[in-house]
Design a protein around this motif. Structure first.
Motif, PDB file in Angstrom:
ATOM      1  N   LEU A 284       0.814  -1.224   0.000  1.00  0.00           N
ATOM      2  CA  LEU A 284       0.000   0.000   0.000  1.00  0.00           C
ATOM      3  C   LEU A 284       0.849   1.276   0.000  1.00  0.00           C
ATOM      4  CD1 LEU A 284      -3.127  -0.880   2.175  1.00  0.00           C
ATOM      5  CD2 LEU A 284      -3.059  -0.369  -0.272  1.00  0.00           C
ATOM      6  N   PRO A 285       1.829   1.384   0.915  1.00  0.00           N
ATOM      7  CA  PRO A 285       2.638   2.596   0.876  1.00  0.00           C
ATOM      8  C   PRO A 285       3.301   2.804  -0.489  1.00  0.00           C
ATOM      9  CG  PRO A 285       3.025   1.401   2.918  1.00  0.00           C
ATOM     10  CD  PRO A 285       2.153   0.519   2.062  1.00  0.00           C
ATOM     11  N   LEU A 288       0.411   3.515  -3.383  1.00  0.00           N
ATOM     12  CA  LEU A 288      -0.373   4.729  -3.158  1.00  0.00           C
ATOM     13  C   LEU A 288       0.492   5.980  -3.286  1.00  0.00           C
ATOM     14  CD1 LEU A 288      -2.694   3.549  -0.253  1.00  0.00           C
ATOM     15  CD2 LEU A 288      -3.064   3.415  -2.727  1.00  0.00           C
ATOM     16  N   ARG A 289       1.740   5.866  -2.898  1.00  0.00           N
ATOM     17  CA  ARG A 289       2.636   7.014  -3.083  1.00  0.00           C
ATOM     18  C   ARG A 289       2.663   7.369  -4.573  1.00  0.00           C
ATOM     19  NH1 ARG A 289       7.563   7.085  -5.069  1.00  0.00           N
ATOM     20  NH2 ARG A 289       8.136   4.923  -4.606  1.00  0.00           N
TER      21      ARG A 289
ATOM     22  N   THR B 111       5.430  12.182   1.287  1.00  0.00           N
ATOM     23  CA  THR B 111       4.803  11.017   1.920  1.00  0.00           C
ATOM     24  C   THR B 111       5.876  10.302   2.723  1.00  0.00           C
ATOM     25  OG1 THR B 111       5.360   9.597   0.064  1.00  0.00           O
ATOM     26  CG2 THR B 111       3.226  10.727  -0.032  1.00  0.00           C
ATOM     27  N   ILE B 113       6.788   6.509   5.187  1.00  0.00           N
ATOM     28  CA  ILE B 113       6.375   5.260   5.823  1.00  0.00           C
ATOM     29  C   ILE B 113       6.772   5.366   7.283  1.00  0.00           C
ATOM     30  CG2 ILE B 113       6.769   2.773   5.914  1.00  0.00           C
ATOM     31  CD1 ILE B 113       7.370   2.946   2.882  1.00  0.00           C
ATOM     32  N   TYR B 219      -1.002   6.437   9.073  1.00  0.00           N
ATOM     33  CA  TYR B 219      -0.785   4.995   8.973  1.00  0.00           C
ATOM     34  C   TYR B 219       0.536   4.663   9.640  1.00  0.00           C
ATOM     35  CZ  TYR B 219      -1.036   0.419   6.624  1.00  0.00           C
ATOM     36  OH  TYR B 219      -1.136  -0.923   6.324  1.00  0.00           O
ATOM     37  N   MET B 681      -6.356   7.043   0.973  1.00  0.00           N
ATOM     38  CA  MET B 681      -5.055   6.850   0.328  1.00  0.00           C
ATOM     39  C   MET B 681      -4.016   7.813   0.867  1.00  0.00           C
ATOM     40  SD  MET B 681      -5.546   6.001  -3.677  1.00  0.00           S
ATOM     41  CE  MET B 681      -6.399   4.512  -4.237  1.00  0.00           C
ATOM     42  N   LEU B 684      -2.888   6.729   4.224  1.00  0.00           N
ATOM     43  CA  LEU B 684      -2.084   5.503   4.219  1.00  0.00           C
ATOM     44  C   LEU B 684      -0.625   5.772   3.845  1.00  0.00           C
ATOM     45  CD1 LEU B 684      -4.706   3.059   2.656  1.00  0.00           C
ATOM     46  CD2 LEU B 684      -3.684   2.836   4.919  1.00  0.00           C
ATOM     47  N   VAL B 685      -0.372   6.901   3.189  1.00  0.00           N
ATOM     48  CA  VAL B 685       1.032   7.236   2.888  1.00  0.00           C
ATOM     49  C   VAL B 685       1.510   8.415   3.738  1.00  0.00           C
ATOM     50  CG1 VAL B 685       1.042   6.286   0.565  1.00  0.00           C
ATOM     51  CG2 VAL B 685       0.306   8.643   0.899  1.00  0.00           C
TER      52      VAL B 685
END
Ligand SMILES: Cc1cc2nc3c(=O)[nH]c(=O)nc-3n(C[C@H](O)[C@H](O)[C@H](O)COP(=O)(O)OP(=O)(O)OC[C@H]3O[C@@H](n4cnc5c(N)ncnc54)[C@H](O)[C@@H]3O)c2cc1C
Ligand SMILES: Cc1cc2nc3c(=O)[nH]c(=O)nc-3n(C[C@H](O)[C@H](O)[C@H](O)COP(=O)(O)OP(=O)(O)OC[C@H]3O[C@@H](n4cnc5c(N)ncnc54)[C@H](O)[C@@H]3O)c2cc1C
Ligand code: SF4
Ligand code: SF4
Ligand code: FES
Lengths: 384, 694
Positions: A284-285, A288-289, B111, B113, B219, B681, B684-685
């Motif tokens: 997903l990361p 979606l990025r 973005t 993680i 996220y 979305m 999530l990032v």
């Protein structure tokens, strides 16, 4: 021992439509499937794209046939499969991609495809809100589209059932016996079968099936994850494909389904070989990025579900469709890579005709020549 | 405004700051930080959307973040009303058809993680998850505990009634929301536990990571070595015509509105199901000033504890046994419900139909474990345990024990040298057990001094009456040799302190003493507002089953603060005094059916998949026409494809297959995939996320 004209191993993207066309031609048809129902191999994983715009004549031919078939399901047989002729749009944000797409157009147009280069304005008309910055344009093929893999496969299953095909679910093919260059017996965990023609349509497991008759075929599954969002009112038409790789991924593509959801998928880098189809946290990361960089307004859409499946890959990205030497009644319909859903219906029709008549129609002969097991497997199809 | 201003057992707490918002353009006020669904209910708005398929009005169903039915448009974006907290100036809108995706075309911000690691991830912060966290933290494990609610405690937060169980083990006699606070405080004190409240786990992945939707905004990936799944249970939906009307929802949702958020969600309810959830829900309704027209139960016997059922009946709520719901009808919202007696094959007898006019129907037909993450973890080969309702639907008391036991089992799997005390295992079994036998008690012997009379004659795991008695005069008389045994008064040492009367969660203890040959005094518990009652007033006293005994004269009232229960003392006839245990709350008119039943019976027109509005009849036909044996194939007709991810409809499918002539054993279940809850979305990032924004 159950005997039939045709025995198809695998009720997937390829096997189920093939069963329909065999049964419709009056061939007694048995389909063996290890899963509990149809389409639960990789068909369930496909996101639903159907296009004739490939870079290879055989695939173009088969897919054109598929589009006709899928449209007909909806338009002639009145079965809703959520087909929408939204087109495919390959977008270019760098001169390198622009040149590659333009070069391809020559072959594609020569093959009679309805495809052209469109400028940035037209791109943004078809996909309002897509990133304008750096956009050079793209190719657009309005006759392509998308449909629900679930509904298409279910429609074929029901039609095939009605046409008399005998589906046997929860049956795992374990071994096959040959004699005098023929497969004379197929053994499953539940029974024994024989058939005038045996078709290997086992998708990601095709190599295992082939090895049961000591045949080695270069089909290796590689895993891809995909996802679907909540539905929203329609705002974009085509399947958008961005083939630019970056440091951790290859191409990715997404479209808005007939019912409003965005369905998306990416090719990870390095590729994930193997058969583990459980979801991973990186997907997903990663996808979606890239999606919101390309299409910022997607930031507000909610992801509903994700899944992982396999592309049954061949070294050159093209399927393998032919009768292997020394096995007269064996037919390979394998190695569909990332396009089995779109190839299945057309291939089913061509194959059923070939099986029923003993030889391909003259117009289809090139398909078998091009997709032979005995080709060199060099290069890689560009729009795989 | 439908706010509950006066409540007999719940404190209003601190005044909450008022905020202004709009709904479809009309200005409204609510409290900052309350669930949007509660703010709207308080404003009398119960319809949040019109279904895209056919425009049918939709309201809430679970109010627990599970079902997605309450979605509406919040500042342009579709969100679930029950888990989105109200802020000043919010623009709320009914969803009509498919929502528009906002044309927010600003380039994507950076973005990232985000990732943290812990030895153990605990999913769910109810009694079992909190108990597990404490146990693991005590043993030095680094723990992350994620819960999808802003307040920890799980279902306890909704429970305003006193708890059963044993007092020393699991705070029996204390009210659920108070237990939640005690447990939370304990767990928060451990430095090696990181709590992520208001943050659901939305997926677990093969690479031993979980995705947490932190504050429903960001996220966070949590890498873990082992997993405790303590996600509780969700309410089961029920298939009957009209089950989709605005005003049909779960009893748990009702408790959320009424008990947690103090919203008077209805004026009159009918309850389907006589388990403890339905019984307690009815009780909570009455306490909130909401009428209860009745409870129906398809079985020949009340499914919950008898003490609960008895007290509900005494309050004036009829329980209809061998009875099912035929239909719920109304024009876009619940207006009436019709019930009927069933024959031995569970088929309704239409000529026994009775119709009640109500505005709300509560579904309380059971819970199903939220054990998906556990099943997935096992299939991934992870080290994982489940605890509490996720393991087996039971009670909070056993959930606490279950949490501890699961934690130890996990510690053992992780190579620690621990052993699990057999006594714990035994206790959990007892706490989990279904009621035992119903025992006949002897006629109480009265005297000049106070003595307790017990209206508790079904064996349940409970003992607060015995634990609170300062003179240790109440003992469980050994029959089963466990907590299930019934309490009896022993000896002569009752001080008349009324602790047992106030502490009993079943309101099943009275005190009696003779004042002369023909008169007696009785003390009975009362959990409603007694401030209006005056000494000298006559009140009708009722027996265990709600039958009228006689009018008694109120001598005195006393409020027991600890148990938040009134104890009322009456003077009445000596002969009748051992029978009196209650005062009727609800007038009989409230429970009367219409003179003539009024309904149409269309059993195929009941919704199975709420998200996608798929009816029973459609599914049965599809199963038959396509020879379906695999739940996954129902996705072709969109069953299970909705926003809830099939959490709501999946439990109903076995019975639908049976209806189509397929035995459930022959069915392949649907596959489990992330996400468990939808997430944006951009979220999530972590688009545009900065630490400072925290
Ligand atoms: C994420 C993702 C997205 C994709 N998106 C698209 C797309 O948009 N468009 C597109 O065209 N394609 C797409 N694909 C590719 C497509 O899914 C596959 O190419 C296609 O499903 C392969 O079809 P198949 O019939 O060869 O295999 P399958 O559909 O997998 O069918 C093979 C069947 O054989 C059965 N089988 C195997 N071994 C045995 C045995 N021993 N006994 C009995 N049965 C057996 C299997 O269980 C299986 O059901 C996508 C794939 C993935 C993973
Ligand atoms: C109406 C009602 C009345 C009851 N009355 C009593 C009683 O009188 N006495 C008694 O002993 N018991 C009673 N119970 C039962 C008791 O409340 C439950 O058995 C107990 O709360 C179960 O504890 P648990 O920790 O397993 O689950 P829960 O208390 O349900 O807690 C689980 C938590 O996990 C959260 N969660 C779920 N999914 C996720 C996710 N994906 N990510 C993060 N968090 C998640 C939930 O929202 C919840 O906060 C009652 C239950 C109900 C519904
Ligand atoms: S009134 Fe007090 S002393 Fe008497 S039995 Fe009850 S708790 Fe014990
Ligand atoms: S009388 Fe005692 S055992 Fe019975 S319900 Fe009340 S507290 Fe529990
Ligand atoms: S009820 Fe939500 S998917 Fe069926």
């Amino acid at each position: 021992m159950i005997t039939s004209d045709v025995l198809i191993i695998g009720a997937g993207s390829v096997g189920v439509p093939l069963a329909l066309y065999c049964a419709e031609r009056g061939l007694s048809t048995v389909v063996l499937e290890k899963n509990a129902s149809w389409g639960r191999g990789q068909n369930r994983a496909a996101i639903g794209g159907i296009r004739a715009t490939h870079s290879d004549p055989a695939k173009i031919k088969i897919s054109q046939e598929s589009i006709r078939v899928v449209r007909a399901l909806q338009e002639e047989r009145n079965i809703d499969v959520e087909w929408r002729s939204g087109g495919y749009m390959f977008v270019a944000y760098d001169p390198e991609r622009e040149k590659a797409f333009r070069d391809l157009l020559v072959i594609q147009k020569a093959a009679g495809l309805d495809i052209d280069w469109i400028g940035p304005d037209r791109v943004r008309e078809l996909a309002p809100g897509i990133r304008a910055d750096g956009l050079l344009g793209g190719t657009y093929s309005p006759g392509d589209g998308y449909a629900s893999p679930l509904m298409v496969n279910s429609a074929f299953h029901r039609l095939a059932m009605q046409a008399g095909a005998d589906f046997r679910f929860g049956e795992n093919v374990l071994s096959m016996r040959t004699e005098n260059d023929r497969i004379i017996a197929i053994k499953t965990d539940k029974g024994d079968y024989s058939a005038a023609t045996v078709v290997n349509a086992a998708g990601a497991d095709a190599a295992e099936i082939a090895s049961m008759v000591d045949l080695e075929i270069p089909v290796h599954p590689d895993c891809h994850e995909a996802g679907v969002t909540e539905p929203v009112a329609r705002f974009m038409e085509p399947m958008i494909v961005d083939i630019r790789p970056d440091h951790e991924s290859g191409n990715y593509y997404f479209y808005q389904a007939e019912t409003g959801q965005i369905v998306f998928c990416i090719t990870p880098k390095p590729q994930a070989w193997g058969k583990d189809t459980d979801n991973t946290s990186g997907f997903l990361p990663l996808v979606l990025r890239r999606m919101i960089e390309l299409y910022p307004r997607l930031r507000n859409i909610k992801v509903r579900r994700t899944w992982r499946g396999m592309y049954p890959m061949t070294p050159d990205g093209l399927p393998i469709v032919n009768r292997p030497r020394g096995l007269d009644n064996f037919m390979l319909a394998v190695g569909m890579c990332g396009q089995g859903f779109m190839l299945g219906p057309g291939l089913g029709r061509i194959l059923a005709q070939t099986i029923a008549d003993g030889a391909p129609a003259p117009a289809d002969a090139h398909v078998f020549e091009e997709l032979t097991l005995y080709r060199k497997f060099e290069g890689m199809e560009m729009l795989k | 405004m439908n706010r509950i201003i006066e409540h007999p057992v719940i404190d209003q707490g601190q005044a909450k700051p008022e905020v202004h918002f709009t709904f479809d353009g009309s200005p409204l006020t609510g409290f900052r930080g309350e669930a949007i669904s509660s703010a709207l209910f308080a404003a009398g708005i119960k319809k949040f959307s019109e279904h895209v398929k056919d425009g049918t009005p939709q309201g809430i169903f679970c109010a627990n973040g599970q079902c997605s039915q309450c979605s509406l448009i919040v500042d342009g974006v579709l969100r679930k009303a029950c888990v989105t907290l109200l802020r000043d100036g919010m623009d709320l809108r009914t969803v009509r058809g498919l929502p528009e995706l906002p044309a927010d075309d600003r380039p994507a911000a950076s973005t990232r993680i985000r990732r943290i690691a812990a030895e153990v991830l605990i999913i769910g912060g109810g009694p079992s998850g909190l108990a597990a966290a404490a146990e693991l933290a005590e043993r030095g494990f680094s723990v992350v505990l994620a819960d999808d609610k802003a307040d920890l405690g799980g279902k306890l937060v909704l429970q305003t009634h006193k708890f059963f169980g044993s007092e020393e083990d699991c705070y029996a006699g204390t009210r659920g929301y108070d237990i939640a606070k005690i447990l939370e405080k304990k767990v928060r004190a451990y430095p090696n536990v990181r709590i992520l409240a208001n943050s659901p786990v939305v997926g677990i992945y093969k690479d031993r990571a979980a995705g947490v939707y932190e504050n429903y905004e960001h996220y966070l990936l949590v890498d873990f070595q082992a997993l405790v799944v303590a996600a509780g249970a969700r309410e089961r939906s029920l298939v009957f015509p009209g089950n989709d009307l605005v005003g049909v929802y779960g009893a748990g949702a009702f408790q959320t509105l009424v008990n947690r958020d103090l919203v008077r969600a209805a004026s009159k309810v009918f309850v389907i199901g006589s388990g403890n959830v339905g019984l307690i829900g009815s009780y909570h309704a009455l306490q909130a000033g909401i009428q209860v027209a009745g409870i129906c139960e398809i079985l020949p016997k009340v499914n919950g504890y008898k003490v609960h059922a008895d007290k509900i009946v005494r309050m004036g709520v009829p329980i209809y046994l061998n009875t099912t719901v035929l239909s719920v009808e109304g024009d876009g919202k619940v207006e009436r419900v019709t019930i009927a007696v069933v024959d031995k094959d569970w088929n309704p007898l239409l000529d026994t139909a009775r119709t009640f006019e109500v505005d709300t129907v509560l579904v309380a037909t059971g819970l199903s474990p939220c054990d998906e993450f556990y099943r997935q973890a096992v299939s991934f080969g992870f080290t994982a345990v489940k605890a509490g309702d996720a393991e087996e639907i039971a009670e909070a008391s056993s959930a606490m024990f279950g949490g501890k036991i699961a934690a130890l089992a996990l510690a053992k799997m992780l190579g620690r040298d621990v052993s699990i005390d057999q006594a714990w295992l035994d206790k959990r079994e007892v706490l989990k057990s279904r009621p035992g036998d119903t025992v006949c008690r002897d006629e109480p012997v009265m005297g000049q001094t106070w003595k307790p009379v017990f209206f508790c004659n079904e064996e349940i795991p409970c003992n607060p009456c015995a634990t609170v008695c300062p003179t240790h005069s109440i003992l469980l008389s050994p029959r089963k040799g466990s907590l299930l045994d019934l309490p009896y008064f022993q000896g002569e040492n009752c001080k008349g302190c009324s602790a047992c009367v106030a502490a009993c969660p079943g309101l099943a203890v009275s005190l009696v003493r003779l004042v002369d040959d023909v008169h007696a005094e009785v003390q009975i518990p009362f959990e409603f507002d007694a401030s209006g009652y005056q000494a000298g007033q006559k009140l009708g006293l009722l027996d265990q089953d709600g039958g009228f005994v006689e009018e008694g004269e109120l001598l005195k009232k006393f409020y027991n603060k600890k148990y938040r229960t009134w104890v009322l003392t009456f003077r009445m006839s000596a002969a009748n005094s051992p029978k009196a245990i209650g005062v009727r709350i609800q007038p009989e008119e409230a429970t009367r059916p219409l003179r003539e039943p009024r309904f149409s019976y269309l059993p195929d027109e009941a919704i199975v998949c709420r998200c996608e509005r798929v009816f029973v009849g459609e599914i049965v036909d599809y199963i038959k026409a396509n020879n379906v044996r695999d739940v996954n194939q129902l996705k072709t007709i969109r069953v299970g494809m909705g926003a809830c991810g099939s959490k709501t409809c999946s439990t109903l499918l076995p019975q639908i297959f049976r209806k189509a002539g397929v035995e459930p054993a022959a069915i392949t279940p649907g596959s489990l995939r992330p996400l468990m809850l939808e997430a944006g979305m951009g979220d999530l990032v972590n688009e545009g996320y900065t630490e400072a924004a925290e």
